[in-house]
Design a protein around this motif. Structure first.
Motif, PDB file in Angstrom:
ATOM      1  N   UNK A  32      76.131  36.692  49.240  1.00 32.09           N
ATOM      2  CA  UNK A  32      75.415  35.505  48.824  1.00 32.09           C
ATOM      3  C   UNK A  32      75.628  35.214  47.356  1.00 32.09           C
ATOM      4  N   UNK A  33      74.847  34.277  46.863  1.00 33.89           N
ATOM      5  CA  UNK A  33      74.879  33.898  45.455  1.00 33.89           C
ATOM      6  C   UNK A  33      73.482  34.052  44.881  1.00 33.89           C
ATOM      7  N   UNK A  34      73.405  34.757  43.763  1.00 40.21           N
ATOM      8  CA  UNK A  34      72.150  34.935  43.048  1.00 40.21           C
ATOM      9  C   UNK A  34      72.172  33.955  41.881  1.00 40.21           C
ATOM     10  N   UNK A  35      71.206  33.047  41.841  1.00 36.96           N
ATOM     11  CA  UNK A  35      71.169  32.007  40.828  1.00 36.96           C
ATOM     12  C   UNK A  35      70.303  32.415  39.640  1.00 36.96           C
ATOM     13  N   UNK A  36      70.516  31.771  38.507  1.00 39.93           N
ATOM     14  CA  UNK A  36      69.837  32.101  37.250  1.00 39.93           C
ATOM     15  C   UNK A  36      68.319  32.067  37.365  1.00 39.93           C
ATOM     16  N   UNK A  37      67.790  31.279  38.295  1.00 37.72           N
ATOM     17  CA  UNK A  37      66.335  31.169  38.443  1.00 37.72           C
ATOM     18  C   UNK A  37      65.755  32.190  39.424  1.00 37.72           C
ATOM     19  N   UNK A  38      66.600  33.089  39.923  1.00 36.79           N
ATOM     20  CA  UNK A  38      66.151  34.119  40.854  1.00 36.79           C
ATOM     21  C   UNK A  38      66.255  33.732  42.313  1.00 36.79           C
ATOM     22  N   UNK A  39      66.674  32.507  42.590  1.00 34.38           N
ATOM     23  CA  UNK A  39      66.837  32.099  43.989  1.00 34.38           C
ATOM     24  C   UNK A  39      68.152  32.665  44.539  1.00 34.38           C
ATOM     25  N   UNK A  40      68.200  32.794  45.843  1.00 36.31           N
ATOM     26  CA  UNK A  40      69.367  33.369  46.515  1.00 36.31           C
ATOM     27  C   UNK A  40      69.843  32.418  47.595  1.00 36.31           C
ATOM     28  N   UNK A  41      71.151  32.205  47.615  1.00 32.51           N
ATOM     29  CA  UNK A  41      71.789  31.473  48.702  1.00 32.51           C
ATOM     30  C   UNK A  41      72.567  32.501  49.510  1.00 32.51           C
ATOM     31  N   UNK A  42      72.185  32.699  50.760  1.00 30.23           N
ATOM     32  CA  UNK A  42      72.835  33.686  51.622  1.00 30.23           C
ATOM     33  C   UNK A  42      74.046  33.047  52.297  1.00 30.23           C
ATOM     34  N   UNK A  43      75.122  33.816  52.444  1.00 25.17           N
ATOM     35  CA  UNK A  43      76.313  33.339  53.139  1.00 25.17           C
ATOM     36  C   UNK A  43      76.751  34.364  54.176  1.00 25.17           C
ATOM     37  N   UNK A  44      77.143  33.881  55.312  1.00 24.16           N
ATOM     38  CA  UNK A  44      77.704  34.729  56.375  1.00 24.16           C
ATOM     39  C   UNK A  44      76.936  36.017  56.631  1.00 24.16           C
ATOM     40  N   UNK A  45      75.654  35.921  56.773  1.00 19.05           N
ATOM     41  CA  UNK A  45      74.844  37.107  57.043  1.00 19.05           C
ATOM     42  C   UNK A  45      74.373  37.097  58.489  1.00 19.05           C
ATOM     43  N   UNK A  46      74.570  38.207  59.171  1.00 18.12           N
ATOM     44  CA  UNK A  46      74.109  38.369  60.547  1.00 18.12           C
ATOM     45  C   UNK A  46      72.699  38.983  60.584  1.00 18.12           C
ATOM     46  N   UNK A  47      72.166  39.275  59.415  1.00 21.05           N
ATOM     47  CA  UNK A  47      70.845  39.894  59.318  1.00 21.05           C
ATOM     48  C   UNK A  47      69.776  38.837  59.571  1.00 21.05           C
ATOM     49  N   UNK A  48      68.758  39.218  60.305  1.00 16.68           N
ATOM     50  CA  UNK A  48      67.653  38.326  60.647  1.00 16.68           C
ATOM     51  C   UNK A  48      67.043  37.698  59.390  1.00 16.68           C
ATOM     52  N   UNK A  49      66.692  36.427  59.458  1.00 16.34           N
ATOM     53  CA  UNK A  49      66.152  35.700  58.315  1.00 16.34           C
ATOM     54  C   UNK A  49      64.869  36.337  57.782  1.00 16.34           C
ATOM     55  N   UNK A  50      64.021  36.823  58.657  1.00 16.00           N
ATOM     56  CA  UNK A  50      62.777  37.453  58.228  1.00 16.00           C
ATOM     57  C   UNK A  50      63.060  38.725  57.425  1.00 16.00           C
ATOM     58  N   UNK A  51      64.023  39.527  57.867  1.00 13.52           N
ATOM     59  CA  UNK A  51      64.403  40.747  57.140  1.00 13.52           C
ATOM     60  C   UNK A  51      64.981  40.374  55.777  1.00 13.52           C
ATOM     61  N   UNK A  52      65.815  39.334  55.745  1.00 18.01           N
ATOM     62  CA  UNK A  52      66.386  38.884  54.467  1.00 18.01           C
ATOM     63  C   UNK A  52      65.281  38.497  53.501  1.00 18.01           C
ATOM     64  N   UNK A  53      64.318  37.725  53.976  1.00 12.49           N
ATOM     65  CA  UNK A  53      63.268  37.228  53.093  1.00 12.49           C
ATOM     66  C   UNK A  53      62.268  38.298  52.678  1.00 12.49           C
ATOM     67  N   UNK A  54      62.006  39.257  53.554  1.00 11.85           N
ATOM     68  CA  UNK A  54      60.987  40.262  53.260  1.00 11.85           C
ATOM     69  C   UNK A  54      61.537  41.507  52.572  1.00 11.85           C
ATOM     70  N   UNK A  55      62.720  41.946  52.942  1.00  9.47           N
ATOM     71  CA  UNK A  55      63.250  43.199  52.405  1.00  9.47           C
ATOM     72  C   UNK A  55      64.414  42.991  51.445  1.00  9.47           C
ATOM     73  N   UNK A  56      65.395  42.237  51.872  1.00  6.66           N
ATOM     74  CA  UNK A  56      66.626  42.145  51.100  1.00  6.66           C
ATOM     75  C   UNK A  56      66.475  41.315  49.833  1.00  6.66           C
ATOM     76  N   UNK A  57      65.691  40.266  49.893  1.00  2.00           N
ATOM     77  CA  UNK A  57      65.515  39.411  48.724  1.00  2.00           C
ATOM     78  C   UNK A  57      64.981  40.213  47.542  1.00  2.00           C
ATOM     79  N   UNK A  58      63.962  41.004  47.749  1.00  7.12           N
ATOM     80  CA  UNK A  58      63.384  41.809  46.667  1.00  7.12           C
ATOM     81  C   UNK A  58      64.363  42.878  46.189  1.00  7.12           C
ATOM     82  N   UNK A  59      65.090  43.486  47.104  1.00 13.14           N
ATOM     83  CA  UNK A  59      66.053  44.515  46.720  1.00 13.14           C
ATOM     84  C   UNK A  59      67.178  43.927  45.861  1.00 13.14           C
ATOM     85  N   UNK A  60      67.689  42.756  46.241  1.00 16.32           N
ATOM     86  CA  UNK A  60      68.742  42.094  45.457  1.00 16.32           C
ATOM     87  C   UNK A  60      68.190  41.709  44.095  1.00 16.32           C
ATOM     88  N   UNK A  61      66.995  41.164  44.057  1.00 13.28           N
ATOM     89  CA  UNK A  61      66.378  40.780  42.789  1.00 13.28           C
ATOM     90  C   UNK A  61      66.247  41.987  41.857  1.00 13.28           C
TER      91      UNK A  61
END
Length: 79
Positions: A32-61
Motif C-alpha cells: 500500500x501507500x502510507x501518506x503524510x497524514x497517516x492515512x493508508x491506501x491499500x493495494x492488492x491485498x487479499x486480507x480481510x478489510x476488518x483485519x486491515x483496519x483493526x490490526x494492520x493499520x496500527x502496525x503499519x503506523x
C-alpha cells in the motif's frame, strides 16, 4: 505478525511525502501507500478489510513512526 516490512519514499524532497510499503501477513503479501497524514491506501491485498483496519493499520503506523519519523528527527552527529 508482519514480516519482511519494507518501505520507500515515492517522491524526492517532497513536503507532503508518501511512502510505498509492503510486507507479509500470515503468508499473504500486503502492500500500500502510507501518506503524510497517516492515512493508508491499500493495494492488492487479499486480507480481510476488518483485519486491515483493526490490526494492520496500527502496525503499519507504528512501524512508519519508528522507521521514518524517528530517523528523520534524530540529531545528526558529525564525526
Amino acid at each position: 505478525m508482519l514480516v519482511h516490512f519494507q518501505f520507500k519514499p515515492l517522491y524526492q524532497r517532497a513536503q507532503k511525502q508518501s511512502w510505498a510499503f509492503s510486507f507479509y501477513f500470515k503468508g499473504q503479501f500486503v502492500s500500500g501507500t502510507y501518506h503524510f497524514d497517516g492515512s493508508i491506501t491499500w493495494t492488492d491485498s487479499q486480507v480481510d478489510e476488518q483485519v486491515r483496519n483493526e490490526q494492520l493499520k496500527q502496525a503499519v503506523h507504528d512501524l512508519m513512526l519508528y522507521h521514518v519519523y524517528e530517523e528523520e528527527h534524530q540529531p545528526k552527529h558529525k564525526i
